[in-house]
Design a protein around this motif. Structure first.
Motif, PDB file in Angstrom:
ATOM      1  N   PRO A 217       0.824  -1.213   0.000  1.00 39.04           N
ATOM      2  CA  PRO A 217       0.000   0.000   0.000  1.00 39.04           C
ATOM      3  C   PRO A 217       0.858   1.264   0.000  1.00 39.04           C
ATOM      4  CG  PRO A 217      -0.040  -1.059   2.157  1.00 39.04           C
ATOM      5  CD  PRO A 217       0.659  -2.003   1.242  1.00 39.04           C
ATOM      6  N   PRO A 218       0.384   2.329  -0.633  1.00 39.90           N
ATOM      7  CA  PRO A 218       1.144   3.577  -0.683  1.00 39.90           C
ATOM      8  C   PRO A 218       1.181   4.277   0.664  1.00 39.90           C
ATOM      9  CG  PRO A 218      -1.008   3.865  -1.694  1.00 39.90           C
ATOM     10  CD  PRO A 218      -0.880   2.403  -1.391  1.00 39.90           C
ATOM     11  N   ALA A 219       2.211   5.101   0.845  1.00 44.49           N
ATOM     12  CA  ALA A 219       2.353   5.888   2.063  1.00 44.49           C
ATOM     13  C   ALA A 219       1.981   7.341   1.769  1.00 44.49           C
ATOM     14  CB  ALA A 219       3.796   5.812   2.564  1.00 44.49           C
ATOM     15  N   PRO A 220       1.607   8.105   2.784  1.00 46.50           N
ATOM     16  CA  PRO A 220       1.270   9.522   2.562  1.00 46.50           C
ATOM     17  C   PRO A 220       2.449  10.292   1.967  1.00 46.50           C
ATOM     18  CG  PRO A 220       0.583   8.810   4.752  1.00 46.50           C
ATOM     19  CD  PRO A 220       1.416   7.707   4.188  1.00 46.50           C
ATOM     20  N   GLY A 221       2.155  11.127   0.984  1.00 43.80           N
ATOM     21  CA  GLY A 221       3.175  11.993   0.421  1.00 43.80           C
ATOM     22  C   GLY A 221       4.026  11.378  -0.667  1.00 43.80           C
ATOM     23  N   GLY A 222       3.860  10.081  -0.945  1.00 44.68           N
ATOM     24  CA  GLY A 222       4.682   9.412  -1.941  1.00 44.68           C
ATOM     25  C   GLY A 222       4.277   9.766  -3.355  1.00 44.68           C
ATOM     26  N   LEU A 223       5.257   9.737  -4.256  1.00 41.50           N
ATOM     27  CA  LEU A 223       5.008  10.013  -5.666  1.00 41.50           C
ATOM     28  C   LEU A 223       4.491   8.744  -6.329  1.00 41.50           C
ATOM     29  CD1 LEU A 223       5.307  12.004  -8.073  1.00 41.50           C
ATOM     30  CD2 LEU A 223       7.613  11.064  -8.391  1.00 41.50           C
ATOM     31  N   ALA A 224       3.240   8.770  -6.774  1.00 36.93           N
ATOM     32  CA  ALA A 224       2.610   7.579  -7.343  1.00 36.93           C
ATOM     33  C   ALA A 224       3.245   7.194  -8.673  1.00 36.93           C
ATOM     34  CB  ALA A 224       1.119   7.815  -7.528  1.00 36.93           C
ATOM     35  N   ALA A 225       3.252   5.892  -8.964  1.00 35.36           N
ATOM     36  CA  ALA A 225       3.788   5.369 -10.226  1.00 35.36           C
ATOM     37  C   ALA A 225       3.178   3.998 -10.468  1.00 35.36           C
ATOM     38  CB  ALA A 225       5.310   5.265 -10.164  1.00 35.36           C
ATOM     39  N   PRO A 226       3.029   3.596 -11.729  1.00 33.38           N
ATOM     40  CA  PRO A 226       2.509   2.259 -12.024  1.00 33.38           C
ATOM     41  C   PRO A 226       3.545   1.181 -11.702  1.00 33.38           C
ATOM     42  CG  PRO A 226       3.130   3.377 -14.045  1.00 33.38           C
ATOM     43  CD  PRO A 226       3.267   4.386 -12.950  1.00 33.38           C
ATOM     44  N   ASP A 227       3.074  -0.058 -11.607  1.00 32.88           N
ATOM     45  CA  ASP A 227       3.981  -1.171 -11.333  1.00 32.88           C
ATOM     46  C   ASP A 227       5.126  -1.211 -12.337  1.00 32.88           C
ATOM     47  OD1 ASP A 227       2.469  -1.957  -9.203  1.00 32.88           O
ATOM     48  OD2 ASP A 227       2.193  -4.017  -9.890  1.00 32.88           O
ATOM     49  N   ALA A 228       6.318  -1.414 -11.823  1.00 31.05           N
ATOM     50  CA  ALA A 228       7.520  -1.601 -12.654  1.00 31.05           C
ATOM     51  C   ALA A 228       8.269  -2.768 -12.028  1.00 31.05           C
ATOM     52  CB  ALA A 228       8.369  -0.342 -12.666  1.00 31.05           C
ATOM     53  N   SER A 229       8.271  -3.901 -12.706  1.00 28.81           N
ATOM     54  CA  SER A 229       8.701  -5.159 -12.103  1.00 28.81           C
ATOM     55  C   SER A 229      10.169  -5.462 -12.388  1.00 28.81           C
ATOM     56  CB  SER A 229       7.847  -6.301 -12.655  1.00 28.81           C
ATOM     57  OG  SER A 229       8.195  -6.544 -14.018  1.00 28.81           O
ATOM     58  N   PRO A 230      10.743  -6.415 -11.641  1.00 29.24           N
ATOM     59  CA  PRO A 230      12.091  -6.883 -11.980  1.00 29.24           C
ATOM     60  C   PRO A 230      12.200  -7.388 -13.415  1.00 29.24           C
ATOM     61  CG  PRO A 230      11.507  -7.605  -9.778  1.00 29.24           C
ATOM     62  CD  PRO A 230      10.268  -6.994 -10.366  1.00 29.24           C
ATOM     63  N   ASP A 231      11.175  -8.085 -13.908  1.00 32.05           N
ATOM     64  CA  ASP A 231      11.217  -8.551 -15.299  1.00 32.05           C
ATOM     65  C   ASP A 231      11.246  -7.386 -16.278  1.00 32.05           C
ATOM     66  OD1 ASP A 231      11.253 -11.203 -14.558  1.00 32.05           O
ATOM     67  OD2 ASP A 231       9.102 -11.527 -14.872  1.00 32.05           O
ATOM     68  N   ASP A 232      10.487  -6.330 -15.974  1.00 32.05           N
ATOM     69  CA  ASP A 232      10.532  -5.131 -16.806  1.00 32.05           C
ATOM     70  C   ASP A 232      11.943  -4.543 -16.811  1.00 32.05           C
ATOM     71  OD1 ASP A 232       7.788  -5.248 -17.349  1.00 32.05           O
ATOM     72  OD2 ASP A 232       7.270  -3.923 -15.677  1.00 32.05           O
ATOM     73  N   TYR A 233      12.549  -4.483 -15.618  1.00 32.77           N
ATOM     74  CA  TYR A 233      13.885  -3.889 -15.535  1.00 32.77           C
ATOM     75  C   TYR A 233      14.924  -4.720 -16.286  1.00 32.77           C
ATOM     76  CZ  TYR A 233      18.227  -1.940 -14.080  1.00 32.77           C
ATOM     77  OH  TYR A 233      19.478  -1.378 -14.119  1.00 32.77           O
ATOM     78  N   ARG A 234      14.778  -6.025 -16.276  1.00 34.01           N
ATOM     79  CA  ARG A 234      15.714  -6.881 -17.014  1.00 34.01           C
ATOM     80  C   ARG A 234      15.755  -6.501 -18.502  1.00 34.01           C
ATOM     81  NH1 ARG A 234      19.540  -9.353 -13.978  1.00 34.01           N
ATOM     82  NH2 ARG A 234      18.714 -10.913 -12.526  1.00 34.01           N
ATOM     83  N   LYS A 235      14.630  -6.070 -19.035  1.00 37.81           N
ATOM     84  CA  LYS A 235      14.604  -5.648 -20.437  1.00 37.81           C
ATOM     85  C   LYS A 235      15.458  -4.396 -20.642  1.00 37.81           C
ATOM     86  CE  LYS A 235       9.995  -7.618 -21.082  1.00 37.81           C
ATOM     87  NZ  LYS A 235       8.544  -7.344 -21.238  1.00 37.81           N
ATOM     88  N   LEU A 236      15.425  -3.487 -19.658  1.00 37.64           N
ATOM     89  CA  LEU A 236      16.291  -2.317 -19.754  1.00 37.64           C
ATOM     90  C   LEU A 236      17.760  -2.731 -19.679  1.00 37.64           C
ATOM     91  CD1 LEU A 236      16.626   0.776 -19.856  1.00 37.64           C
ATOM     92  CD2 LEU A 236      16.688   0.728 -17.360  1.00 37.64           C
ATOM     93  N   GLN A 237      18.073  -3.613 -18.744  1.00 37.71           N
ATOM     94  CA  GLN A 237      19.459  -4.107 -18.652  1.00 37.71           C
ATOM     95  C   GLN A 237      19.937  -4.687 -19.971  1.00 37.71           C
ATOM     96  OE1 GLN A 237      19.818  -6.917 -15.297  1.00 37.71           O
ATOM     97  NE2 GLN A 237      21.616  -5.714 -14.791  1.00 37.71           N
ATOM     98  N   GLN A 238      19.102  -5.500 -20.574  1.00 37.96           N
ATOM     99  CA  GLN A 238      19.469  -6.117 -21.843  1.00 37.96           C
ATOM    100  C   GLN A 238      19.715  -5.062 -22.908  1.00 37.96           C
ATOM    101  OE1 GLN A 238      16.483  -8.704 -23.491  1.00 37.96           O
ATOM    102  NE2 GLN A 238      17.895  -9.649 -24.939  1.00 37.96           N
ATOM    103  N   ARG A 239      18.931  -4.013 -22.877  1.00 37.93           N
ATOM    104  CA  ARG A 239      19.067  -2.977 -23.898  1.00 37.93           C
ATOM    105  C   ARG A 239      20.335  -2.154 -23.730  1.00 37.93           C
ATOM    106  NH1 ARG A 239      15.148   2.282 -24.898  1.00 37.93           N
ATOM    107  NH2 ARG A 239      16.112   2.914 -26.859  1.00 37.93           N
ATOM    108  N   ILE A 240      20.655  -1.736 -22.491  1.00 35.42           N
ATOM    109  CA  ILE A 240      21.787  -0.828 -22.320  1.00 35.42           C
ATOM    110  C   ILE A 240      23.080  -1.536 -21.941  1.00 35.42           C
ATOM    111  CG2 ILE A 240      20.277   1.114 -21.772  1.00 35.42           C
ATOM    112  CD1 ILE A 240      21.046   0.820 -18.844  1.00 35.42           C
ATOM    113  N   GLY A 241      23.004  -2.785 -21.517  1.00 37.71           N
ATOM    114  CA  GLY A 241      24.213  -3.560 -21.312  1.00 37.71           C
ATOM    115  C   GLY A 241      24.808  -3.551 -19.922  1.00 37.71           C
TER     116      GLY A 241
ATOM    117  N   THR B 260       8.505   3.924   4.656  1.00 34.89           N
ATOM    118  CA  THR B 260       9.529   3.068   5.258  1.00 34.89           C
ATOM    119  C   THR B 260       9.233   1.578   5.096  1.00 34.89           C
ATOM    120  OG1 THR B 260       8.421   3.192   7.415  1.00 34.89           O
ATOM    121  CG2 THR B 260      10.132   4.825   6.966  1.00 34.89           C
ATOM    122  N   ASP B 261       8.214   1.234   4.327  1.00 36.84           N
ATOM    123  CA  ASP B 261       7.954  -0.179   4.036  1.00 36.84           C
ATOM    124  C   ASP B 261       8.803  -0.565   2.828  1.00 36.84           C
ATOM    125  OD1 ASP B 261       7.087  -2.708   3.427  1.00 36.84           O
ATOM    126  OD2 ASP B 261       4.948  -2.242   3.594  1.00 36.84           O
ATOM    127  N   ASN B 262       9.948  -1.161   3.092  1.00 39.53           N
ATOM    128  CA  ASN B 262      10.924  -1.466   2.048  1.00 39.53           C
ATOM    129  C   ASN B 262      10.653  -2.775   1.320  1.00 39.53           C
ATOM    130  OD1 ASN B 262      13.083   0.748   2.350  1.00 39.53           O
ATOM    131  ND2 ASN B 262      12.780   0.059   4.463  1.00 39.53           N
TER     132      ASN B 262
END
Length: 315
Positions: free
Chosen positions: A63-87, A101-103
């Protein structure tokens, strides 16, 4: 910030310093990366063990915390695609403001991405020593103070928390408007532990390298405990993509002054940018050849400095 994003084939202004190896690399078409424009690979070839020192994982199971900047889900699998692209092959997951503080999303993301990843958490002064030890065992190597908006941390927490995490070898990471950095200069000068400033320390434009923010950060770098992230070229630009000429001038000045205190980050999934204004991550990565013309210095920024700051194995 409203300048339209150009194609990858637009020549980057001032980027004539591309190495021969980078020029020789073909711009291969690849799969699209979520939250990133374009599909071509960068012209600059990442060295082995290159590290992306600033990106976020978003997970709506938390769940979101007060004052946080909202953003859509961005998953580890999504990030792997960026890694593959930039190396890049190493990375640092930065706890976003959205979860306070919920890490959990950051820790889940690190676990999914594997041993080549570290993290920066968010805690407040109520955190226990046992929790800090648990975070350390999970790969956390710093704590973030996102002071750009109301949230889980305050400037007053910086000194006491810095003393506690310094014993673990961690740093305190600061995201703060440039003018506020100047106002808080005395606090930063008192901190003896490591400080890391996000996104070119948000030096305001058009003043850039002539700004008081730049002068304060340069003095902190000279003090010996401060690092700057060569990231977020779009954060304070007035000139816009693809060259981000004003932000690039700040990045070049920081990197020329203290390459041993610079690290690079993508800031993916670019949470401050609207969905129809996401940058081209290949353009952002290629900016490094303009910001840091020397190949050895680029390797230091992408590989050696992150190994020191985030406790990766030495290459």
């Amino acid at each position: 910030m409203n300048t339209p994003h150009h194609g990858r084939r637009t020549v980057l202004a001032g980027a004539a310093a591309l190495s021969a190896a980078a020029i020789a690399r073909p711009a291969l078409a690849q799969q699209p990366v979520p939250f990133s424009v374009g599909t071509e690979a960068p012209r600059f070839r990442a060295p082995p063990n290159a590290c992306d020192c600033h990106f976020h994982i978003y997970d709506n199971r938390t769940p979101p915390a007060p004052g946080g900047l909202a953003a859509p889900d961005a998953s580890p699998d999504d990030y792997r695609k960026l890694q593959q692209r930039i190396g890049t092959t190493r990375g640092v997951v930065i706890q976003p403001s959205l979860y306070g503080t919920d890490n959990t999303p950051t820790l889940r993301g690190m676990a999914a991405l594997g041993p080549n990843f570290r993290g920066v958490a968010v805690v407040n002064t109520s955190v226990t020593d046992a929790e800090l030890q648990r975070l350390h065992a999970a790969g956390i190597r710093g704590i973030r103070f996102n002071l750009a908006q109301f949230g889980a941390t305050t400037l007053e927490m910086l000194e006491p928390l810095s003393q506690r995490v310094d014993a673990l070898g961690w740093h305190c990471q600061i995201n703060m408007p440039g003018e506020k950095i100047v106002e808080a200069g005395d606090t930063f000068r008192r901190v003896r532990g490591k400080l890391v400033f996000d996104h070119l320390a948000h030096c305001p434009q058009p003043a850039g390298v002539e700004s008081e923010t730049f002068k304060v950060i340069r003095a902190l770098i000279d003090k010996g405990n401060t690092w700057v992230k060569l990231s977020g070229a779009y954060a304070d630009t007035k000139s816009g993509p693809p060259a981000y000429a004003d932000s690039s001038a700040v990045a070049r000045a920081f990197a020329a002054a203290a390459p041993q205190r610079m690290v690079w980050g993508s800031d993916w999934p670019h949470p401050t940018e609207a969905m129809d204004k996401k940058p081209d991550d290949a353009v952002l990565f290629d900016l490094l050849t303009n910001w840091v013309p020397d190949e050895a210095a680029r390797k230091r920024i992408l590989v050696d400095n992150p190994a020191e700051l985030y406790d990766f194995p030495k290459s």
